[in-house]
Write a protein that holds these residues in place. Structure first.
Motif, short mmCIF file in Angstrom:
data_model
loop_
_atom_site.label_atom_id
_atom_site.label_comp_id
_atom_site.label_asym_id
_atom_site.label_seq_id
_atom_site.Cartn_x
_atom_site.Cartn_y
_atom_site.Cartn_z
N ILE A 138 -2.27 2.57 -0.51
CA ILE A 138 -1.95 3.25 0.74
C ILE A 138 -2.18 4.75 0.55
N ALA A 139 -2.53 5.41 1.63
CA ALA A 139 -2.78 6.85 1.59
C ALA A 139 -1.48 7.59 1.27
N GLY A 140 -1.61 8.80 0.74
CA GLY A 140 -0.46 9.57 0.31
C GLY A 140 0.43 10.10 1.41
N ASN A 141 0.09 9.89 2.66
CA ASN A 141 0.90 10.36 3.77
C ASN A 141 2.20 9.55 3.86
N PRO A 142 3.36 10.20 3.85
CA PRO A 142 4.64 9.47 3.88
C PRO A 142 4.82 8.54 5.07
N THR A 143 4.16 8.81 6.19
CA THR A 143 4.31 7.91 7.34
C THR A 143 3.70 6.54 7.07
N ASN A 144 2.80 6.44 6.11
CA ASN A 144 2.20 5.15 5.76
C ASN A 144 3.16 4.25 5.01
N LEU A 145 4.30 4.79 4.60
CA LEU A 145 5.28 4.00 3.85
C LEU A 145 6.21 3.22 4.76
N ARG A 146 6.15 3.47 6.05
CA ARG A 146 6.99 2.74 6.99
C ARG A 146 6.55 1.29 7.08
N ASP A 147 7.47 0.45 7.48
CA ASP A 147 7.19 -0.97 7.69
C ASP A 147 6.66 -1.66 6.43
N LYS A 148 7.22 -1.30 5.30
CA LYS A 148 6.86 -1.94 4.04
C LYS A 148 8.10 -2.51 3.35
N PRO A 149 8.93 -3.27 4.06
CA PRO A 149 10.17 -3.77 3.44
C PRO A 149 9.89 -4.85 2.38
N GLY A 150 10.71 -4.86 1.36
CA GLY A 150 10.61 -5.89 0.34
C GLY A 150 9.46 -5.73 -0.63
N ARG A 151 8.77 -4.62 -0.56
CA ARG A 151 7.63 -4.38 -1.45
C ARG A 151 8.06 -3.44 -2.57
N GLU A 152 7.38 -3.56 -3.70
CA GLU A 152 7.56 -2.57 -4.75
C GLU A 152 6.69 -1.39 -4.36
N LEU A 153 7.27 -0.23 -4.27
CA LEU A 153 6.55 0.98 -3.90
C LEU A 153 6.34 1.82 -5.15
N VAL A 154 5.09 2.12 -5.44
CA VAL A 154 4.74 2.92 -6.62
C VAL A 154 4.14 4.23 -6.15
N LEU A 155 4.81 5.34 -6.49
CA LEU A 155 4.29 6.67 -6.22
C LEU A 155 3.87 7.27 -7.55
N ASP A 156 2.62 7.14 -7.86
CA ASP A 156 2.10 7.58 -9.17
C ASP A 156 1.71 9.05 -9.08
N GLU A 157 2.10 9.80 -10.09
CA GLU A 157 1.82 11.23 -10.18
C GLU A 157 2.25 11.94 -8.89
N ALA A 158 3.46 11.66 -8.45
CA ALA A 158 3.97 12.17 -7.19
C ALA A 158 4.20 13.68 -7.22
N ALA A 159 4.26 14.29 -8.36
CA ALA A 159 4.53 15.72 -8.46
C ALA A 159 3.30 16.57 -8.09
N PHE A 160 2.12 15.93 -8.03
CA PHE A 160 0.92 16.71 -7.72
C PHE A 160 0.74 16.89 -6.25
#
Length: 160
Positions: A138-160
């Protein structure tokens, strides 16, 4: 660095708490210590609902996460959504997951005669397993994280 006995004891305690056991003793993947380092095995087997790891580049955490994501999908535990700071890095992660899935499929098919996945279910942005679970970029835009219940969410290298 923890000893192998301490790591196994930690994994046993976590499994005894009623959490899922990704790497079970009955699994054909039980000899993972030949493929992964101790810290990678801890990450792969971590049953926590929330986990953060401080890592350096080229340390193997993304490889461990890719393997974890494939196991979660194969075992029907949960799907994974993966996001990082760049599109090439995201594509690389999905490619790594696809390659791992195909490698596991090769061994699994040889042992059981059944398939876990075929290469037609692997695209640039998604690996879909026949059981309905998937690993998606998924794209890095936080709005793309909506409607993803029950999934493992991985934010890799989130500090960049």
């Amino acid at each position: 660095m923890k000893s192998k006995q301490a790591i196994q004891a930690s994994l046993n305690r976590q499994t005894a708490k009623g959490s899922y056991d990704i790497v079970s003793q009955k699994s054909p993947f039980q000899k993972l210590d030949r493929l992964f380092l101790d810290y990678q095995l801890l990450w792969i087997s971590d049953p926590s609902d929330f986990a953060i790891a401080e890592k350096c580049r080229q340390s193997g955490f993304s490889t461990a996460q890719a393997f974890r994501s494939v196991l979660l999908a194969i075992k029907g535990i949960r799907s994974t959504s993966y996001s990082t700071y760049s599109l090439p890095a995201t594509k690389n992660f999905i490619r790594r997951c696809g390659n791992m899935a195909l490698a596991l499929n090769y061994g699994y098919k040889h042992i059981t005669g059944k398939e876990l996945i075929n290469d037609q279910l692997i695209t640039t942005h998604k690996v879909t397993f026949p059981n309905g679970f998937d690993i998606e970029a998924i794209a890095g835009n936080p709005t793309n994280l909506r409607d993803k219940p029950g999934r493992e969410l991985v934010l890799d290298e989130a500090a960049f």
